[in-house]
Design a protein around this motif. Structure first.
Motif, PDB file in Angstrom:
ATOM      1  N   PRO A 159      28.435  27.674  38.098  1.00 21.31           N
ATOM      2  CA  PRO A 159      28.890  29.096  38.528  1.00 21.31           C
ATOM      3  C   PRO A 159      30.070  29.638  38.503  1.00 21.31           C
ATOM      4  O   PRO A 159      30.414  30.664  38.982  1.00 21.31           O
ATOM      5  CB  PRO A 159      28.121  29.233  40.179  1.00 21.31           C
ATOM      6  N   GLU A 160      30.874  28.960  37.898  1.00 21.69           N
ATOM      7  CA  GLU A 160      32.372  29.492  37.570  1.00 21.69           C
ATOM      8  C   GLU A 160      33.293  29.802  38.931  1.00 21.69           C
ATOM      9  O   GLU A 160      33.661  30.767  39.068  1.00 21.69           O
ATOM     10  CB  GLU A 160      32.270  30.492  36.563  1.00 21.69           C
ATOM     11  N   VAL A 161      33.196  28.908  39.962  1.00 21.85           N
ATOM     12  CA  VAL A 161      33.905  29.046  41.070  1.00 21.85           C
ATOM     13  C   VAL A 161      35.222  29.126  40.934  1.00 21.85           C
ATOM     14  O   VAL A 161      35.841  28.241  40.193  1.00 21.85           O
ATOM     15  CB  VAL A 161      33.412  27.886  42.110  1.00 21.85           C
ATOM     16  N   ASP A 162      36.117  29.989  41.375  1.00 27.33           N
ATOM     17  CA  ASP A 162      37.439  30.097  41.422  1.00 27.33           C
ATOM     18  C   ASP A 162      37.948  28.994  42.353  1.00 27.33           C
ATOM     19  O   ASP A 162      38.284  29.144  43.699  1.00 27.33           O
ATOM     20  CB  ASP A 162      37.910  31.440  41.714  1.00 27.33           C
ATOM     21  N   LEU A 163      38.303  27.760  41.926  1.00 23.15           N
ATOM     22  CA  LEU A 163      38.580  26.795  42.775  1.00 23.15           C
ATOM     23  C   LEU A 163      39.750  26.825  43.396  1.00 23.15           C
ATOM     24  O   LEU A 163      40.085  26.524  44.810  1.00 23.15           O
ATOM     25  CB  LEU A 163      38.636  25.578  41.998  1.00 23.15           C
ATOM     26  N   ALA A 164      40.974  27.518  42.886  1.00 23.09           N
ATOM     27  CA  ALA A 164      42.131  27.866  43.607  1.00 23.09           C
ATOM     28  C   ALA A 164      41.979  28.887  44.674  1.00 23.09           C
ATOM     29  O   ALA A 164      42.566  28.615  45.865  1.00 23.09           O
ATOM     30  CB  ALA A 164      43.219  28.213  42.640  1.00 23.09           C
ATOM     31  N   ALA A 165      41.011  29.946  44.524  1.00 21.97           N
ATOM     32  CA  ALA A 165      40.947  30.708  45.674  1.00 21.97           C
ATOM     33  C   ALA A 165      39.682  30.366  46.656  1.00 21.97           C
ATOM     34  O   ALA A 165      39.563  31.089  47.540  1.00 21.97           O
ATOM     35  CB  ALA A 165      40.535  32.060  45.127  1.00 21.97           C
ATOM     36  N   TRP A 166      39.021  29.341  46.381  1.00 24.23           N
ATOM     37  CA  TRP A 166      37.813  28.932  47.203  1.00 24.23           C
ATOM     38  C   TRP A 166      38.185  28.791  48.732  1.00 24.23           C
ATOM     39  O   TRP A 166      38.953  28.038  49.038  1.00 24.23           O
ATOM     40  CB  TRP A 166      37.250  27.781  46.634  1.00 24.23           C
ATOM     41  N   ARG A 167      37.362  29.239  49.498  1.00 24.08           N
ATOM     42  CA  ARG A 167      37.380  29.089  50.957  1.00 24.08           C
ATOM     43  C   ARG A 167      35.734  28.960  51.114  1.00 24.08           C
ATOM     44  O   ARG A 167      34.931  29.640  50.804  1.00 24.08           O
ATOM     45  CB  ARG A 167      37.900  30.203  51.693  1.00 24.08           C
ATOM     46  N   LEU A 168      35.706  27.989  52.275  1.00 25.99           N
ATOM     47  CA  LEU A 168      34.188  27.942  53.011  1.00 25.99           C
ATOM     48  C   LEU A 168      34.301  28.735  54.130  1.00 25.99           C
ATOM     49  O   LEU A 168      35.090  28.536  55.253  1.00 25.99           O
ATOM     50  CB  LEU A 168      34.306  26.442  53.347  1.00 25.99           C
ATOM     51  N   LYS A 169      33.312  29.649  54.224  1.00 20.52           N
ATOM     52  CA  LYS A 169      33.127  30.834  55.516  1.00 20.52           C
ATOM     53  C   LYS A 169      32.348  29.881  56.440  1.00 20.52           C
ATOM     54  O   LYS A 169      31.297  29.531  56.110  1.00 20.52           O
ATOM     55  CB  LYS A 169      32.323  31.915  54.909  1.00 20.52           C
TER      56      LYS A 169
END
Length: 240
Positions: A86-96
């Motif tokens: 799903p092309e997650v932006d790994l650098a900007a990823w955060r877990l809410k």
């Protein structure tokens, strides 16, 4: 000639026998009537879930396998809900994180990786009929819930994913010592096709409970949605 009483008793006996003969046909007929079929199916799933929950032992571990029994990573099946990446932006990823927690907010992968890491060789069992042994690493869900001050007396852990998949676990399973927030496979960060950057790895559950590409976690007592496949009619609890 038989007496009227005997005739009446015999008549009732024969009627009862004929009625019993027809029961299987009647039951089959009910199954093919949509409203009754759906109610019977739902009741059966609910009963199965209750039985599975009743026999669940929080301290009982799923089988752990030797390194020699682990399938090579390239032979670990790719199984996904919508798209493999799903092309997650790994650098900007955060877990809410929200719900019944003292410290809601957005957590980086480093916050999770800072917790004690556990690795395990366990089996992934797919509802489609196949299974495979893999190597997984990550932080225990229980440790992360403790970190965010979760109310572990709550009933459920509900998660959403970058590919719009969603899933939920009963709290006992979430707290199980083998239930991980998985960020590694085979000693390396999760590949995109395997759910990067973070997924659920709960070896006491069926494969479709192993949500990938996590974006949010909620601790709650109320489920508006139970899980993508469960909302299509699959078992919710589905313990192994």
């Amino acid at each position: 000639m038989k007496s009227p009483v005997t005739d009446e008793a015999e008549y009732k006996r024969l009627k009862r026998r004929e009625f019993l003969k027809l029961l299987p046909l009647a039951a089959a007929g009910v199954v093919f009537i949509p409203p009754w079929r759906d109610k019977l199916f739902e009741a059966g799933l609910a009963f199965t879930d209750k039985v599975n929950a009743a026999v669940f032992r929080p301290d009982h571990l799923a089988k752990v396998y030797s390194d020699a029994e682990v399938a090579p990573l390239e032979r670990f099946p790719l199984n996904f809900y919508d798209v493999a990446d799903p092309e997650v932006d790994l650098a900007a990823w955060r877990l809410k994180v929200d719900g019944l927690v003292k410290q809601p907010g957005d957590y980086a992968l480093g916050d999770i990786a800072a917790l004690p890491k556990y690795t395990q060789n366990v089996k992934h069992v797919c509802v489609e009929g196949w299974d495979v042994i893999g190597n997984f690493g990550g932080a225990r869900i229980a440790d992360f819930l403790n970190k965010v001050g979760a109310d572990t007396s709550a009933k459920y852990l509900y998660v959403e994913c970058a590919d719009d998949y969603y899933e939920s676990l009963d709290m006992q399973t979430a707290l199980h010592p083998q239930s991980l927030l998985c960020y590694e496979m085979y000693g390396k960060p999760l590949e995109r096709v395997h759910g990067a950057p973070l997924g659920i790895r709960a070896p006491t559950k069926i494969g479709y409970k192993q949500a990938k590409y996590l974006t949010s976690i909620r601790v709650t007592n109320v489920l508006q949605k139970r899980g993508y496949w469960e909302d299509q009619g699959y078992d919710w609890y589905y313990g192994l």
